[in-house]
Design an enzyme around this catalytic site. Structure first.
Site, mmCIF file in Angstrom:
data_model
loop_
_atom_site.group_PDB
_atom_site.id
_atom_site.type_symbol
_atom_site.label_atom_id
_atom_site.label_comp_id
_atom_site.label_asym_id
_atom_site.label_seq_id
_atom_site.Cartn_x
_atom_site.Cartn_y
_atom_site.Cartn_z
ATOM 1 C CD GLU A 1 138.488 21.924 60.391
ATOM 2 O OE1 GLU A 1 139.620 21.114 60.226
ATOM 3 O OE2 GLU A 1 137.649 21.693 59.883
ATOM 4 C CD GLU A 23 135.999 15.412 62.691
ATOM 5 O OE1 GLU A 23 136.944 14.312 62.027
ATOM 6 O OE2 GLU A 23 136.762 16.756 62.031
#
Length: 313
Positions: free
Chosen positions: A164, A159
């Site tokens: 974020e 991933e």
């Protein structure tokens, strides 16, 4: 009325001129400038589920216009404090993906867009110009998952978290301006859960609390480089990642990955930082995306997923 005027001002922020990344050889292979009146379904799908991402997130993702739409040349992903019912599991985890299966109701709604099955890339530079939402519980993300689980289930096949941020703008004693201003760039890899691991960088950038910024990752066979507005804040070398599914150097980040844009609310990361938990003040929350661009160097990407060739430019 004030909230509407603030949103309109943000949407009308001048668009930066489109320019190639620094250095020779880059070619624009895919982009969305969000100038069409509606979300381009040839480029994006909207996930519909209330699973919570495996992180205890509190939202249901919907395909409704009130959660994801194009306005004034921007993609607007909106999280709302409203009771919403939907599938308890994402389609990939249901016995019959075409059927919703068991339903669950949550207190918030939002949206998650993905290029899964429509466009994926191996190596390159992915850039997203965005304006991030603030508030305790907000969790906007720009990230990538593998198009196929070549090396095993998550996170053995990897991933890539390009950007974020959680709880931006809430009180933060460790932040220079007294408000949460941390952005995160992370790789997840290793064994299938629960044997997964990760490497990440957290960096303070007060400028993210105001206006649009360009978040990028330069993905090379031997390293990953994270940038904000062209300035590098994190680098990971190939020697730092691995997968139980292969001994090949560079695996699992040697396969095509698709792009995801979403706004989660609550969840493990968001609720354990800042003021803890979530706050229902100043809703709705809006994650504004001006554009998405994917650049590649042909000599570097000798093997590209067929879907990219079909969707390129």
């Amino acid at each position: 009325m004030i909230a509407r005027l603030v949103l309109l001002a943000a949407l009308l922020t001048p668009v930066a001129a489109q320019a190639a990344p620094s250095g020779p050889g880059w070619q624009l292979v895919w982009s969305d400038e969000f100038r069409a009146p509606k979300i381009d379904k040839t480029k994006w799908s909207l996930d519909v589920d209330c699973w919570g991402g495996g992180n205890g997130e509190r939202q249901c993702y919907t395909g409704r216009l009130r959660n994801a739409r194009i306005a004034q040349g921007k993609l607007v992903i909106t999280a709302r404090a409203e009771r919403t019912t939907g599938p308890a599991l994402p389609a990939s985890q249901r016995p019959d993906p075409t059927q919703p299966g068991a339903l669950v109701t949550r207190d918030y709604s939002s949206a998650r867009l993905t290029t899964r099955g429509k466009a994926s890339w191996r190596y390159g530079r992915i850039e997203v110009r965005a304006n991030l939402p603030e508030g305790q519980g907000t969790w906007p993300a720009i990230w990538m998952l593998p198009e196929a689980t070549t090396y095993g289930t998550w996170a053995a096949s990897g991933e890539i978290d390009i950007l974020e941020a959680v709880n931006l703008g809430v009180p933060c004693a460790a932040c220079a301006g007294g408000k949460e201003d941390t952005i995160l760039g992370t790789l997840h890899f290793g064994k299938p859960w629960p044997g997964n691991t990760h490497k990440g960088t957290e960096a303070h950038h007060p400028e993210v609390l105001k206006g649009y910024h360009t978040y990028a990752i330069e993905w090379q066979p031997d390293q990953m480089i994270w940038q904000i507005d062209g300035q590098t804040y994190a680098v990971r070398q190939r020697s730092e990642w691995w997968t139980s599914g292969s001994a090949t150097p560079g695996a699992p980040f040697d396969q095509p990955f698709h792009l995801i844009l979403n706004l989660a609310f609550g969840g493990d990361l968001a609720e354990t930082r800042g003021l803890k938990g979530v706050s229902n003040t100043n809703f709705p929350k809006r994650f504004l995306i001006d554009w998405v661009r994917v650049w590649q160097k042909p000599l570097l990407t000798a093997s590209i997923a067929p879907v990219d060739q079909a969707r390129g430019q």
